[in-house]
Scaffold this motif. Structure first.
Motif, PDB file in Angstrom:
ATOM      1  N   SER A   1      37.839  88.324  52.339  1.00 12.65           N
ATOM      2  CA  SER A   1      38.364  87.048  51.860  1.00 12.65           C
ATOM      3  C   SER A   1      37.222  86.055  51.673  1.00 12.65           C
ATOM      4  O   SER A   1      36.112  86.244  52.183  1.00 12.65           O
ATOM      5  CB  SER A   1      39.388  86.480  52.850  1.00 12.65           C
ATOM      6  OG  SER A   1      40.551  87.278  52.876  1.00 12.65           O
ATOM      7  N   ASP A   2      37.511  84.984  50.921  1.00 15.52           N
ATOM      8  CA  ASP A   2      36.507  83.948  50.714  1.00 15.52           C
ATOM      9  C   ASP A   2      36.135  83.270  52.023  1.00 15.52           C
ATOM     10  O   ASP A   2      36.878  83.339  53.012  1.00 15.52           O
ATOM     11  CB  ASP A   2      37.037  82.894  49.730  1.00 15.52           C
ATOM     12  CG  ASP A   2      37.035  83.383  48.290  1.00 15.52           C
ATOM     13  OD1 ASP A   2      36.450  84.461  48.017  1.00 15.52           O
ATOM     14  OD2 ASP A   2      37.621  82.691  47.432  1.00 15.52           O
ATOM     15  N   GLN A   3      34.999  82.588  52.000  1.00 12.43           N
ATOM     16  CA  GLN A   3      34.464  81.938  53.195  1.00 12.43           C
ATOM     17  C   GLN A   3      34.386  80.426  52.995  1.00 12.43           C
ATOM     18  O   GLN A   3      33.307  79.850  52.830  1.00 12.43           O
ATOM     19  CB  GLN A   3      33.082  82.508  53.528  1.00 12.43           C
ATOM     20  CG  GLN A   3      33.081  83.994  53.832  1.00 12.43           C
ATOM     21  CD  GLN A   3      31.717  84.506  54.267  1.00 12.43           C
ATOM     22  OE1 GLN A   3      30.720  83.780  54.244  1.00 12.43           O
ATOM     23  NE2 GLN A   3      31.662  85.764  54.669  1.00 12.43           N
ATOM     24  N   PRO A   4      35.525  79.751  53.025  1.00 14.91           N
ATOM     25  CA  PRO A   4      35.501  78.291  52.844  1.00 14.91           C
ATOM     26  C   PRO A   4      34.923  77.592  54.062  1.00 14.91           C
ATOM     27  O   PRO A   4      34.931  78.131  55.171  1.00 14.91           O
ATOM     28  CB  PRO A   4      36.988  77.945  52.670  1.00 14.91           C
ATOM     29  CG  PRO A   4      37.691  78.993  53.470  1.00 14.91           C
ATOM     30  CD  PRO A   4      36.882  80.252  53.267  1.00 14.91           C
ATOM     31  N   TRP A   5      34.444  76.385  53.847  1.00 11.74           N
ATOM     32  CA  TRP A   5      33.909  75.589  54.944  1.00 11.74           C
ATOM     33  C   TRP A   5      35.026  75.033  55.816  1.00 11.74           C
ATOM     34  O   TRP A   5      34.900  74.935  57.022  1.00 11.74           O
ATOM     35  CB  TRP A   5      33.064  74.445  54.376  1.00 11.74           C
ATOM     36  CG  TRP A   5      32.283  73.694  55.417  1.00 11.74           C
ATOM     37  CD1 TRP A   5      32.557  72.465  55.927  1.00 11.74           C
ATOM     38  CD2 TRP A   5      31.085  74.134  56.062  1.00 11.74           C
ATOM     39  NE1 TRP A   5      31.613  72.092  56.853  1.00 11.74           N
ATOM     40  CE2 TRP A   5      30.677  73.115  56.951  1.00 11.74           C
ATOM     41  CE3 TRP A   5      30.302  75.284  55.975  1.00 11.74           C
ATOM     42  CZ2 TRP A   5      29.542  73.199  57.739  1.00 11.74           C
ATOM     43  CZ3 TRP A   5      29.166  75.372  56.759  1.00 11.74           C
ATOM     44  CH2 TRP A   5      28.793  74.342  57.637  1.00 11.74           C
ATOM     45  N   HIS A   6      36.154  74.702  55.172  1.00  5.44           N
ATOM     46  CA  HIS A   6      37.258  74.054  55.876  1.00  5.44           C
ATOM     47  C   HIS A   6      38.439  75.023  56.020  1.00  5.44           C
ATOM     48  O   HIS A   6      38.503  76.060  55.374  1.00  5.44           O
ATOM     49  CB  HIS A   6      37.703  72.801  55.114  1.00  5.44           C
ATOM     50  CG  HIS A   6      36.623  71.784  54.951  1.00  5.44           C
ATOM     51  ND1 HIS A   6      36.121  71.052  56.000  1.00  5.44           N
ATOM     52  CD2 HIS A   6      35.928  71.393  53.847  1.00  5.44           C
ATOM     53  CE1 HIS A   6      35.170  70.249  55.568  1.00  5.44           C
ATOM     54  NE2 HIS A   6      35.034  70.429  54.265  1.00  5.44           N
ATOM     55  N   GLY A   7      39.379  74.653  56.864  1.00  4.72           N
ATOM     56  CA  GLY A   7      40.621  75.401  56.986  1.00  4.72           C
ATOM     57  C   GLY A   7      40.607  76.517  58.004  1.00  4.72           C
ATOM     58  O   GLY A   7      41.530  77.337  58.018  1.00  4.72           O
ATOM     59  N   ASN A   8      39.599  76.567  58.854  1.00  7.57           N
ATOM     60  CA  ASN A   8      39.522  77.620  59.870  1.00  7.57           C
ATOM     61  C   ASN A   8      40.252  77.170  61.131  1.00  7.57           C
ATOM     62  O   ASN A   8      39.656  76.912  62.178  1.00  7.57           O
ATOM     63  CB  ASN A   8      38.054  77.946  60.173  1.00  7.57           C
ATOM     64  CG  ASN A   8      37.294  78.382  58.932  1.00  7.57           C
ATOM     65  OD1 ASN A   8      37.675  79.335  58.273  1.00  7.57           O
ATOM     66  ND2 ASN A   8      36.219  77.670  58.608  1.00  7.57           N
ATOM     67  N   ASN A   9      41.580  77.072  61.017  1.00 11.43           N
ATOM     68  CA  ASN A   9      42.399  76.584  62.124  1.00 11.43           C
ATOM     69  C   ASN A   9      43.780  77.210  62.044  1.00 11.43           C
ATOM     70  O   ASN A   9      44.171  77.776  61.016  1.00 11.43           O
ATOM     71  CB  ASN A   9      42.479  75.063  62.102  1.00 11.43           C
ATOM     72  CG  ASN A   9      43.028  74.538  60.789  1.00 11.43           C
ATOM     73  OD1 ASN A   9      44.225  74.648  60.520  1.00 11.43           O
ATOM     74  ND2 ASN A   9      42.164  73.970  59.956  1.00 11.43           N
ATOM     75  N   VAL A  10      44.528  77.111  63.134  1.00 12.54           N
ATOM     76  CA  VAL A  10      45.806  77.817  63.248  1.00 12.54           C
ATOM     77  C   VAL A  10      46.802  77.388  62.182  1.00 12.54           C
ATOM     78  O   VAL A  10      47.497  78.229  61.595  1.00 12.54           O
ATOM     79  CB  VAL A  10      46.398  77.612  64.669  1.00 12.54           C
ATOM     80  CG1 VAL A  10      47.793  78.215  64.758  1.00 12.54           C
ATOM     81  CG2 VAL A  10      45.496  78.233  65.721  1.00 12.54           C
ATOM     82  N   ASP A  11      46.902  76.100  61.913  1.00 13.31           N
ATOM     83  CA  ASP A  11      47.887  75.636  60.938  1.00 13.31           C
ATOM     84  C   ASP A  11      47.591  76.174  59.545  1.00 13.31           C
ATOM     85  O   ASP A  11      48.507  76.583  58.820  1.00 13.31           O
ATOM     86  CB  ASP A  11      47.935  74.112  60.913  1.00 13.31           C
ATOM     87  CG  ASP A  11      48.629  73.538  62.137  1.00 13.31           C
ATOM     88  OD1 ASP A  11      49.551  74.190  62.664  1.00 13.31           O
ATOM     89  OD2 ASP A  11      48.250  72.431  62.567  1.00 13.31           O
ATOM     90  N   THR A  12      46.331  76.179  59.152  1.00 14.57           N
ATOM     91  CA  THR A  12      45.972  76.696  57.828  1.00 14.57           C
ATOM     92  C   THR A  12      46.188  78.198  57.758  1.00 14.57           C
ATOM     93  O   THR A  12      46.679  78.713  56.754  1.00 14.57           O
ATOM     94  CB  THR A  12      44.514  76.350  57.492  1.00 14.57           C
ATOM     95  OG1 THR A  12      44.330  74.938  57.590  1.00 14.57           O
ATOM     96  CG2 THR A  12      44.162  76.803  56.082  1.00 14.57           C
TER      97      THR A  12
END
Length: 279
Positions: free
Chosen positions: A63-74
């Motif tokens: 999968s892509d490696q975004p800087w943001h969104g590495n959290n349970v809700d996302t």
């Protein structure tokens, strides 16, 4: 290879194997791994006629490696988008370690949003629920100093850290008379290094999540499996999960390490199959 473009532009890799018209089973992997770590269970259940699906969490695997969104809700929202894309219903969810946390949040959100047709059952294997961080209500949890140490080791020398974990506590290879698999160690390292340093670092913060409200909201059947020699998510954490569930049961794997899907694969496969066959 199948990818889903999520609403924020991130491409999510997933596998959709087995019988396309079979009863669906969705797997969510632990840290810092990817869907490959479920291949034994997916192959087994696929050959039993089930439709088996797994994704690489954003920032992990293919999968892509975004800087943001590495959290349970996302992560839970990413799974919801994948379920909508594949038009899934009556799914049994199976989560290992961190993957147990994002699936509990996904299941709770699905119920809150009246999408109860999505989730039929849930299996938590060595999961971080009800919470990994030590607290007054969770005295057997990991102290914040332990999580901070992992953050420091990851930033100092991620490659070495990603050998130390599988060579030692993850598979239980640091125990006397353990049968060590160099292949499993190398596979863990390869999967871990395929993830981004940002996603693996941010995930440690997700381990501080209190999942008690999510667990309390669920009324689906839940099977909780935990090894009593788990050196990653202490047994004294995992054995609390069922107490917050309306319809849960708990199974102990005596002497079992954290990596039950790998080290005790046959037992996990058979327990999954038996749970799936229950009406």
């Amino acid at each position: 290879m199948p990818y889903l473009s999520l609403q924020d532009g991130v491409r999510l890799f997933y596998k959709d194997w087995g019988n396309p018209t079979g009863q669906p089973v969705f797997f969510s992997h632990g840290w810092p791994l990817n869907s490959d770590n479920w291949e034994t269970q997916m192959n087994f259940l696929g050959n039993q006629g089930y439709r088996v699906i797994a994704h690489d969490r954003r920032g992990h695997g293919r999968s892509d490696q975004p800087w943001h969104g590495n959290n349970v809700d996302t992560w839970a929202d990413d799974i919801a988008q994948l379920f909508s894309h594949l038009d899934l219903t009556d799914v049994t969810l199976v989560g290992h370690s961190t993957g147990g946390g994002d699936l509990v949040r996904f299941a709770a959100n699905s119920k809150a949003q009246s999408k109860t047709s999505w989730v039929k059952k849930l299996v938590l294997v060595s999961a971080v629920t009800p919470g990994l961080l030590r607290a007054d209500w969770n005295p057997n949890g990991v102290p914040i100093e332990g999580l901070n140490q992992q953050r420091a080791l990851l930033l100092k020398d991620r490659a070495q850290f990603f050998y130390d974990v599988p060579e030692g506590p993850f598979f239980g290879f640091n125990r006397p008379n353990a049968t060590v698999s160099k292949g499993l160690i190398q596979s863990w390292f390869n999967q871990g290094m395929q993830a981004s340093i940002k996603s693996t670092f941010d995930t440690i913060a997700a381990w501080e999540t209190d999942f008690r409200p999510d667990l309390r909201s669920l009324d689906i059947p839940v099977l909780v499996i935990h090894g009593d020699d788990d050196q990653i998510v202490p047994f004294g954490v995992g054995n609390q999960t069922v107490g917050f569930l309306k319809n849960g049961r708990f199974k102990v794997y005596e002497g079992g390490p954290h990596a039950l899907p790998n080290i005790r694969a046959d037992e996990v496969n058979n327990d999954l199959l038996a749970f799936l066959k229950e009406t």
